[in-house]
Write a protein that holds these residues in place. Sequence first.
Motif, PDB file in Angstrom:
ATOM      1  N   LYS A 666      13.784  33.963  55.007  1.00 56.63           N
ATOM      2  CA  LYS A 666      13.984  33.541  56.397  1.00 56.63           C
ATOM      3  C   LYS A 666      13.492  34.612  57.368  1.00 56.63           C
ATOM      4  N   LYS A 667      13.827  35.863  57.104  1.00 53.46           N
ATOM      5  CA  LYS A 667      13.471  36.951  58.006  1.00 53.46           C
ATOM      6  C   LYS A 667      11.960  37.140  58.069  1.00 53.46           C
ATOM      7  N   VAL A 668      11.307  37.172  56.916  1.00 48.69           N
ATOM      8  CA  VAL A 668       9.852  37.382  56.900  1.00 48.69           C
ATOM      9  C   VAL A 668       9.143  36.210  57.578  1.00 48.69           C
ATOM     10  N   THR A 669       9.578  34.991  57.282  1.00 45.53           N
ATOM     11  CA  THR A 669       8.968  33.813  57.911  1.00 45.53           C
ATOM     12  C   THR A 669       9.151  33.861  59.423  1.00 45.53           C
ATOM     13  N   SER A 670      10.362  34.199  59.858  1.00 49.70           N
ATOM     14  CA  SER A 670      10.656  34.276  61.284  1.00 49.70           C
ATOM     15  C   SER A 670       9.814  35.351  61.955  1.00 49.70           C
ATOM     16  N   ASP A 671       9.663  36.505  61.317  1.00 51.00           N
ATOM     17  CA  ASP A 671       8.876  37.595  61.895  1.00 51.00           C
ATOM     18  C   ASP A 671       7.391  37.251  61.953  1.00 51.00           C
ATOM     19  N   MET A 672       6.901  36.518  60.976  1.00 51.63           N
ATOM     20  CA  MET A 672       5.491  36.126  60.972  1.00 51.63           C
ATOM     21  C   MET A 672       5.223  35.081  62.054  1.00 51.63           C
ATOM     22  N   GLU A 673       6.135  34.173  62.228  1.00 50.17           N
ATOM     23  CA  GLU A 673       5.945  33.111  63.216  1.00 50.17           C
ATOM     24  C   GLU A 673       6.244  33.588  64.635  1.00 50.17           C
ATOM     25  N   GLY A 674       7.076  34.580  64.779  1.00 52.06           N
ATOM     26  CA  GLY A 674       7.531  35.008  66.098  1.00 52.06           C
ATOM     27  C   GLY A 674       6.806  36.211  66.646  1.00 52.06           C
ATOM     28  N   GLY A 675       5.493  36.244  66.508  1.00 54.78           N
ATOM     29  CA  GLY A 675       4.735  37.341  67.112  1.00 54.78           C
ATOM     30  C   GLY A 675       4.262  38.389  66.132  1.00 54.78           C
ATOM     31  N   PHE A 676       4.209  38.040  64.853  1.00 60.59           N
ATOM     32  CA  PHE A 676       3.655  38.941  63.828  1.00 60.59           C
ATOM     33  C   PHE A 676       4.343  40.314  63.841  1.00 60.59           C
ATOM     34  N   LYS A 677       5.648  40.282  63.615  1.00 65.71           N
ATOM     35  CA  LYS A 677       6.431  41.526  63.547  1.00 65.71           C
ATOM     36  C   LYS A 677       6.372  42.051  62.113  1.00 65.71           C
ATOM     37  N   PHE A 678       5.186  42.540  61.757  1.00 71.42           N
ATOM     38  CA  PHE A 678       4.949  42.929  60.368  1.00 71.42           C
ATOM     39  C   PHE A 678       5.875  44.059  59.919  1.00 71.42           C
ATOM     40  N   ASN A 679       6.152  45.000  60.809  1.00 72.46           N
ATOM     41  CA  ASN A 679       6.961  46.148  60.406  1.00 72.46           C
ATOM     42  C   ASN A 679       8.376  45.740  60.019  1.00 72.46           C
ATOM     43  N   THR A 680       8.985  44.834  60.777  1.00 75.19           N
ATOM     44  CA  THR A 680      10.349  44.410  60.435  1.00 75.19           C
ATOM     45  C   THR A 680      10.342  43.450  59.236  1.00 75.19           C
ATOM     46  N   ILE A 682       8.292  43.736  56.660  1.00 80.55           N
ATOM     47  CA  ILE A 682       8.183  44.631  55.502  1.00 80.55           C
ATOM     48  C   ILE A 682       9.515  45.329  55.253  1.00 80.55           C
ATOM     49  N   SER A 683      10.192  45.703  56.321  1.00 76.44           N
ATOM     50  CA  SER A 683      11.496  46.361  56.177  1.00 76.44           C
ATOM     51  C   SER A 683      12.488  45.453  55.443  1.00 76.44           C
ATOM     52  N   SER A 684      12.484  44.160  55.752  1.00 72.94           N
ATOM     53  CA  SER A 684      13.410  43.243  55.078  1.00 72.94           C
ATOM     54  C   SER A 684      13.034  43.074  53.604  1.00 72.94           C
ATOM     55  N   ILE A 685      11.723  43.117  53.302  1.00 79.27           N
ATOM     56  CA  ILE A 685      11.287  43.061  51.893  1.00 79.27           C
ATOM     57  C   ILE A 685      11.777  44.301  51.152  1.00 79.27           C
ATOM     58  N   MET A 686      11.744  45.435  51.814  1.00 80.74           N
ATOM     59  CA  MET A 686      12.248  46.682  51.201  1.00 80.74           C
ATOM     60  C   MET A 686      13.733  46.564  50.861  1.00 80.74           C
TER      61      MET A 686
END
Length: 815
Positions: A666-680, A682-686
Amino acid sequence: MDYHFKDLESKWQKIWAEDKLYRAVPDKARPKYYVLEMFPYPSGRIHMGHVRNYTIGDVVARYKILQGFQVLHPMGFDAFGQPAENAAIKHKSDPETWTLKCIDWMKQELLRMGFSYDWDREISTCLAEYYRWNQWIFLKMLERGLAYKKASSVNWCPSCETTLANEEVVDGGCWRCHTPVVEKELEQWYLKITAYSDCLLDDLGGLENWPERVIAMQKNWIGKSFGVEIFFKLEKGDILRVFTTRPDTIFGATYVVLAPEHPLVKKLISGKPQEQEVLRFIDRVAKETKLARVAEDVKKEGCFTGAYAVNPVNGEKIPVWVADYVLMEYGTGAIMAVPTHDQRDFLFAKEHGLPMRVVIQPKDQPLVVETMQEAFETEGVMVNSGVFDGQDSSGAKKKISLWMEDKMMGKIAVHWRLRDWLISRQRYWGTPIPVVYCASCGVVGVPEKDLPVVLPKNVTFTGEGGSPLAKVKEFVETKCPKCGKPARRETDTMATFIDSSWYFLRFCSPQCATAPFDKEEAAYWMPVDQYIGGIEHAVLHLLYSRFYTKFLADLGLVAVREPFQRLLTQGMVLKEGEVMSKSRGNIVDPDEIIKNYGADTLRLFILFAAPPEAELDWNDKGMDGAWRFLNRVWRLADGLGTAAGGSRMSSQGLDAVVKKMHQTIKKVTSDMEGGFKFNTAISSIMELVNELYKLTEDEQRSSVAAQAVRVLVVLLAPFVPHICEEMWRMLGNKTSVFKASWPSFDPSLLVEEEATYVVQVNGKVRSRLLLSVDAGEEEVKQAALADPKVREWTAAKAVHKVIVVPKKLVSIVAS
């Protein structure tokens, strides 16, 4: 098995190329997605700015592939321009050989980064198969009156006998030979972009996914201004037209200023004592660049013409000056000077002892000319303005405008800052302008059947003597297409912005030989869904691209009128707070990083270190951190993932992994759709990786762990594709990870049952508590006060206050 990135990355780059994994083919059964980064000038080396820009685009493209979109992600080279000609002069080569060699070097570097480009669509703007369509579009504009030739002033180097761009003028001299640069009148070609002023401005309102900063810059550049064109009577019956957006200050105009190039200047000074002084001043200003003339930190100079104008609102005779800070390109080339209410006029009036009059007062404290330290440029109360005294200046603007129009002192008008686009360049390495000059027929466009007009090969480059093309007899001498008589080819070439103004359309069908692009393919792919590039292109490139798209839409070739639906302007890459540059000696070589760490590690660091739109400050320690993380993930796939059997055991650790897995999706999908927040993202994947490392040996052999690792690899794939392809095969899959589907999450598993409370005593963290999310405030307080770690700091003290922030914090004040 160890993670050997060198063999692994080259292996997958070869497989992707052989399988044409990223080939883009229109498929109306699937949604399309066109992602594009601004294509590079082929300097021969990519720098960290390129790496960041293209990595951002690559992540977007790969994410959309995994989502099931039919993705177009092309790359090419903006290959014309003065740098190649300069290199040819320096290295005694020719621009084409130099440029194609640089393209080959650069392409190899891009391939080493593993970007998901469809290389079958590669274009280079210096090839005749591309620039013939520059010529074709030019001829269409010529047919419709949008391409025309007129005399205009340019920066001119008398030694090199060539025009110079503003950036090629250094300290008033030619960057190459240092000869003082002068302004010179030349007949040059223009495109009538002003015919599209209204729609270029109005359509900005529909670009909801562009940065507000870019929208503001475009609006300012187009510069629509409402005001009044005021008629000042001059000697001998001439009328001087002056445009102003501040008609409320007209009663305070105490002199008029003309641009040195204004056509009335020489008539006004003729026979007057000031004539020679003004002519010398005009000659001196001609040696200045326009940028220097309008620079705020440069002292403004001027001369009195000896002539006077009549202010129509009060009949006052006011002096007419010429000054370097007024340009012919803006407004009418003349201004009414109101020094008390315009800062430039204020400084100029102070310098030359010119009269000043206050006509707008602030409401709280009246102004006195003698004590003013700067112009009062804001709204206020009208004074010294006849019947308008006492009125609010903002409201009086319209009344004064209507009054002046009624009395025929002026007319209400709209002016634009935007000027027609000068495209002529007296250089070789550019698109030849496809016209000939015939003594009988005049200017004649080259027939379409004779396109392209190809650049000749036998050209000598010295950097002197004007355009090299003008010296190639077999190129210049031709026959008129209309009458067959001897004629002369145009030897100017087009500005390189022409090449980049429609390249995104050519990418839709780069092999099309009968038109600039295939209409059906353009209808499928356009508009560009996501465009990515630097803020330095926010005005000219984007404005010209919008203009070209609208013109081609008017020709019926494309269905959209705006080329780029979403725009992302990535931040610069810095080192120790400064932009990387050779002159500063702070360059970080991408090749060296790839050699030591691999492309995936470089990609991960670039994406994790900062959000895409922010500046990124390079830090070598960040590279080490990215490398360590990839090795942690590799060990998970190599051990935990591949050892996983079919056990469906349940445990507290596995339950935590399942929950974390769905939260991460959910977090990665939301970050990708909501303005390409790649850093956050990746942080959630970590965090998911950390959760997996908490599992016991028995838990690691479960199907739950295996599924979590599979999801982990897919989530990471857009960011670090090479290692993820290898891990995907290690997990038993036979096809590319990019043929998998983006994972979905179960909303029921996102509900938090427990919350972590940070407990502070007198502002310092002393403990952390894991409590039910349903715990009430009193229950949380008691749990915090009873915690052994907290009691160490409160046992001998009186507790005065306990503050609870639900699900986050307990703050205890004790003394």
